[in-house]
Enzyme design. Structure first.
Site, PDB file in Angstrom:
ATOM      1  N   ASP A   5       0.843  -1.195   0.000  1.00 44.95           N
ATOM      2  CA  ASP A   5       0.000   0.000   0.000  1.00 44.95           C
ATOM      3  C   ASP A   5       0.881   1.250   0.000  1.00 44.95           C
ATOM      4  O   ASP A   5       1.946   1.294   0.624  1.00 44.95           O
ATOM      5  CB  ASP A   5      -0.909  -0.003   1.234  1.00 44.95           C
ATOM      6  CG  ASP A   5      -2.044   1.003   1.126  1.00 44.95           C
ATOM      7  OD1 ASP A   5      -2.192   1.620   0.046  1.00 44.95           O
ATOM      8  OD2 ASP A   5      -2.788   1.178   2.106  1.00 44.95           O
TER       9      ASP A   5
ATOM     10  N   ASP B 116      18.741 -45.504 -14.198  1.00 40.92           N
ATOM     11  CA  ASP B 116      19.723 -46.374 -14.832  1.00 40.92           C
ATOM     12  C   ASP B 116      19.022 -47.217 -15.894  1.00 40.92           C
ATOM     13  O   ASP B 116      17.953 -47.787 -15.641  1.00 40.92           O
ATOM     14  CB  ASP B 116      20.367 -47.293 -13.781  1.00 40.92           C
ATOM     15  CG  ASP B 116      21.518 -48.092 -14.363  1.00 40.92           C
ATOM     16  OD1 ASP B 116      22.636 -47.550 -14.406  1.00 40.92           O
ATOM     17  OD2 ASP B 116      21.286 -49.236 -14.779  1.00 40.92           O
TER      18      ASP B 116
ATOM     19  N   ASN C 296      25.430 -52.722 -26.283  1.00 36.94           N
ATOM     20  CA  ASN C 296      26.798 -52.545 -26.769  1.00 36.94           C
ATOM     21  C   ASN C 296      27.412 -53.866 -27.223  1.00 36.94           C
ATOM     22  O   ASN C 296      28.087 -53.929 -28.264  1.00 36.94           O
ATOM     23  CB  ASN C 296      27.679 -51.938 -25.669  1.00 36.94           C
ATOM     24  CG  ASN C 296      27.450 -50.449 -25.491  1.00 36.94           C
ATOM     25  OD1 ASN C 296      27.093 -49.763 -26.442  1.00 36.94           O
ATOM     26  ND2 ASN C 296      27.651 -49.967 -24.277  1.00 36.94           N
TER      27      ASN C 296
ATOM     28  N   ASP D 214      25.475 -45.614 -28.272  1.00 38.65           N
ATOM     29  CA  ASP D 214      25.435 -44.144 -28.279  1.00 38.65           C
ATOM     30  C   ASP D 214      24.088 -43.629 -28.789  1.00 38.65           C
ATOM     31  O   ASP D 214      23.540 -42.651 -28.261  1.00 38.65           O
ATOM     32  CB  ASP D 214      26.559 -43.589 -29.150  1.00 38.65           C
ATOM     33  CG  ASP D 214      27.937 -43.776 -28.511  1.00 38.65           C
ATOM     34  OD1 ASP D 214      27.983 -44.158 -27.324  1.00 38.65           O
ATOM     35  OD2 ASP D 214      28.943 -43.554 -29.211  1.00 38.65           O
TER      36      ASP D 214
ATOM     37  N   GLU E 151      25.398 -45.248 -18.408  1.00 39.40           N
ATOM     38  CA  GLU E 151      23.961 -45.268 -18.692  1.00 39.40           C
ATOM     39  C   GLU E 151      23.166 -44.756 -17.501  1.00 39.40           C
ATOM     40  O   GLU E 151      22.006 -45.091 -17.316  1.00 39.40           O
ATOM     41  CB  GLU E 151      23.509 -46.689 -19.061  1.00 39.40           C
ATOM     42  CG  GLU E 151      23.655 -47.716 -17.955  1.00 39.40           C
ATOM     43  CD  GLU E 151      24.985 -48.452 -17.963  1.00 39.40           C
ATOM     44  OE1 GLU E 151      25.022 -49.586 -17.483  1.00 39.40           O
ATOM     45  OE2 GLU E 151      25.988 -47.898 -18.461  1.00 39.40           O
TER      46      GLU E 151
END
Length: 470
Positions: free
Chosen positions: A53, A334, A342, A351, A377
């Site tokens: 105010d 994970d 892989n 990748d 990962e």
């Protein structure tokens, strides 16, 4: 709650009325009846926004505002000045002193709430950028040299060309070095106008038809070359519906449509200048962070933050949670049986999987959330200002986003094949009001919950329970 707001008014009835309105909109409120009490509460609780105010028993609202703006710890808190007397001179003085806006009682609830939403959105973006900049500095990367500041280029789009020309005459006296141009509404979205790279637009809310200016603003926000521009909507006095809609659609600010009125052009120029200063500040921060963090603190494969950045950012997030008392959560994620990808298809396939998973995770998270790749990962996610139930829902959403569709593997080794990937997630919520665990302990909790997900069959979320671990 959507945010913590301090209401400062010497009349208890006014404070109660505002509290009811704001509580109904899910804001947390605090109240002060004097300037001294307001300053004490600000120092103690650091509200997200202040309704102040103009007239208080011990000092004026402008004096309180000056003290807030003089203190670096409170200078960035947005302040809405409120008064029962619609005096253009006081309104301009409040804006010049740093107030975000100046509202007249009795409030139009629709406009008040729209203004609060807009200011809190801007504050959240400011805080996130500054948090990241402090993290960057703590890691030893200095801010780059200040760039030469070029003249701002401002487009004026009125309901008629004559209206835009009158704006230009009035604004030219107050906008300093800015270059101001009148642009026809039919040309605003054309390639020539967009190529100009206007820093700001001032647009009449009604371009021929009611709401046409707001539709034009939405179109400009959707174009890459005008998305970050300042957009101020010019409105006639009392246009409450258009004002609220403009703010919710992303207007940078509202300016008077009749700029020949007393102090109107000064107010409009001040609002435009302030929005441009905020835009330049954000651009400098973004450019500095983008250049430095991309090189020093990102994972080169996925483009996500790396462990070094994540740990420092998470520590700051925890400190902020302790200061505000708001919950947050940490996740350890994970990928399940990733080694098999892989071993079977080669590291190029692995990748490709990591890149796609990173994209899926990023798409499910907010801008303020932290996402990092911290191992082969392994990913870390942190959610600020998030209650346990919302954090668990977010974790379930991430789990589903990873597994819902197979991931295409690169040629030629995979021969067009795709592989379905799942993830196990450990979630560690934290309520700083009852839990002051350090960051390392929170990550350890998330890891322990992650082991529970693995042991329970993978592709699921487990939540760390303090009582169960005791």
């Amino acid at each position: 709650m959507a945010g913590r707001i301090l209401i400062v008014d010497d009349v208890a009835t006014n404070r109660i009325v505002l509290k009811v309105k704001l509580s109904a909109a899910r804001y947390e409120t605090m109240q002060a009846g004097s300037g001294a009490e307001a300053l004490r509460l600000v120092g103690q609780y650091a509200p997200d926004l202040i309704l102040l105010d103009v007239h208080l028993p011990d000092m004026t609202g402008l004096e309180v505002l000056a003290r807030l703006k003089a203190d670096p710890a409170t200078a960035e808190i947005p302040v809405l000045m409120i008064t029962a007397f619609p005096d253009p001179r006081t309104r301009l003085a409040a804006l010049q002193a740093g107030a975000a806006d100046h509202l007249v009682k009795p409030f139009d609830e629709q406009i008040l709430l729209a203004r609060l939403r807009g200011l809190l959105r801007t504050r959240e973006a400011d805080q996130e950028l500054k948090l990241r900049e402090r993290t960057f500095r703590d890691l030893g990367f200095a801010e780059g040299p200040a760039l030469f500041e070029t003249r701002s280029l401002i487009a004026l789009i009125g309901s008629t060309r004559e209206e835009a020309q009158s704006w230009k005459r009035f604004l030219a006296r107050h906008l300093g070095r800015a270059v101001v141009e009148v642009v026809a509404r039919e040309d605003a979205l054309g390639d020539v106008a967009l190529a100009q790279g206007y820093d700001a637009y001032v647009i009449s809310a009604d371009l021929g038809r009611p709401g046409d200016g707001l539709r034009l603003m939405s179109e400009l926000r959707s174009r890459s070359r005008s998305r970050e521009a300042v957009i101020c909507i010019a409105l006639p006095e009392g246009a409450r519906d258009s004002a609220a809609m403009a703010l919710d659609l992303g207007a940078s600010d509202l300016v008077p449509e009749v700029m020949g009125a007393p102090f109107a052009a000064q107010e409009a120029a001040l609002r435009i200048d302030r929005a441009l200063a905020r835009k330049r500040r954000h651009e400098r921060l973004r450019d500095h962070l983008t250049d430095g963090l991309r090189l020093a603190m990102t994972d080169p494969l996925t483009g996500l933050h790396n462990r070094r950045y994540a740990m420092s950012q998470l520590a700051r997030m925890a400190d902020r949670a302790q200061a505000t008392g708001r919950p947050f959560a940490v996740m350890a994620l994970d990928l399940d049986r990733f080694k098999a990808v892989n071993d079977t298809w080669g590291h190029a396939a692995g990748d490709a999987v990591l890149v796609e998973v990173a994209q899926r995770l990023r798409a499910q998270l907010r801008q303020v959330d932290l996402l990092a790749r911290i191992g082969g990962e392994e990913f870390l996610v942190a959610l600020p200002d998030t209650a346990p139930e919302a954090a668990q829902a977010a974790a379930e959403r991430l789990c589903h986003a990873i597994s819902e569709a197979p991931i295409a593997l690169p040629e030629p080794e995979a021969q067009g094949r795709a592989v379905r990937i799942t993830a196990s997630i450990g979630l560690a919520p934290c309520d700083p009001l009852s839990d002051s665990a350090p960051v390392e302990a929170l990550i350890s909790r998330a890891d322990r919950a992650l082991l529970g997900s693995k042991a329970g069959g993978r592709n699921q979320v487990s939540v760390f329970r303090r009582d169960a671990a005791a």
